[in-house]
Scaffold this motif. Structure first.
Motif, short mmCIF file in Angstrom:
data_model
loop_
_atom_site.label_atom_id
_atom_site.label_comp_id
_atom_site.label_asym_id
_atom_site.label_seq_id
_atom_site.Cartn_x
_atom_site.Cartn_y
_atom_site.Cartn_z
N LEU A 41 34.13 34.24 38.39
CA LEU A 41 34.36 35.61 38.81
C LEU A 41 33.04 36.35 38.73
N THR A 63 35.51 34.17 43.06
CA THR A 63 35.80 35.47 43.66
C THR A 63 34.70 36.46 43.30
N THR A 89 35.83 33.84 47.76
CA THR A 89 36.53 34.99 48.32
C THR A 89 35.84 36.26 47.84
N VAL A 91 36.24 40.48 47.56
CA VAL A 91 37.25 41.52 47.52
C VAL A 91 36.58 42.87 47.43
N ALA A 100 40.64 38.87 36.39
CA ALA A 100 41.13 37.74 37.16
C ALA A 100 42.58 37.42 36.78
#
Length: 248
Positions: A41, A63, A89, A91, A100
């Motif tokens: 993350l 992410t 990904t 965001v 997370a």
């Protein structure tokens, strides 16, 4: 919710929004011994270069979360360009409140500890997303020398000397918080240049193309004054690094 437009203009051509280069991030990825399948993350992920590079080079997935719609879109394009869009990904969101859904192997905030109101709060936030035994990566400035006056302090984008630690103080803080420092990679003056000086070329090109924009006067003033301020104050006085931590 978005990053102010002036920040996007300054760094619109940047892949990396801090005082690291691609080579520095490559060194860091090797130093922390990333393995295929590692989950990560990245809070305040910017244009996603670290996560995309490491996914390509080490087979990690993860992410990234960032408040800038422009930088999130750039990160998504970069993931497609490097062929890792199936593993990473990005965001659009407020990283300061992001945890997370599933604990990750590596939790990172590289150069944006304001999301936790400082180093201590950011470490606490990152740990909420970290699996037991996982790795934290924290990017943070530090004083290389005592700033001699308020002009130096403000040129380094803070209001008080106490807003940053010296390197020994920063390392001591990690220990006081219950973390082992297991690796670090530090910026140098060349990598600072690639971050800061590259903004000047971008700003000048933008000014040439947008002389009547409402931000043109402010950016014209910055381009006139910031290069001298940078070489006089920030470049010699402010260090920057990424620190790898494991909970004791």
């Amino acid at each position: 919710m978005d990053l102010p437009r002036i920040y996007v203009i300054r760094e619109s051509d940047h892949l990396i929004h801090n005082a690291f280069t691609e080579d520095k991030f490559a060194t860091l990825g090797r130093a922390v011994r990333l393995q295929p399948g590692t989950t990560m993350l990245d809070l305040a992920s910017g244009s996603g270069e670290m996560l995309c590079m490491w996914s390509r080079d080490h087979g990690i997935s993860g992410t990234g979360v960032d408040i800038s719609t422009h930088f999130v879109a750039s990160a998504q394009e970069r993931a497609a360009e490097l062929g890792v869009a199936d593993r990473v990904t990005f965001v659009h969101g407020d990283a300061s409140g992001y945890v997370a859904a599933t604990p990750v192997d590596v939790a990172a905030c590289i150069g944006a500890t304001w999301i936790g109101n400082g180093v201590t709060g950011t470490i606490d936030l990152l740990e909420r997303s970290l699996r037991p035994g996982g790795l934290l990566l924290v990017g943070e400035p530090y004083w290389r020398m005592d700033p001699p006056d308020q002009a130096t302090i403000e040129a380094c984008h803070v209001s008080s000397k106490e807003d940053y630690y010296h390197l020994p103080g920063l390392v001591a803080l990690f220990g006081e918080l219950g973390w082992d420092l297991v690796e670090m990679v530090l910026a140098n003056e060349d990598s600072w240049d690639r971050y800061v000086a590259a903004q000047w070329f971008t700003v000048r090109a933008w000014l040439d193309a947008n002389p009547d924009d409402e931000l043109a006067g402010q950016l014209r003033e910055e381009l006139t004054n910031r290069p001298l301020s940078y070489v006089r104050y920030l470049r010699p006085y402010l260090g920057w690094g990424v620190f790898a931590l494991k909970r004791r």
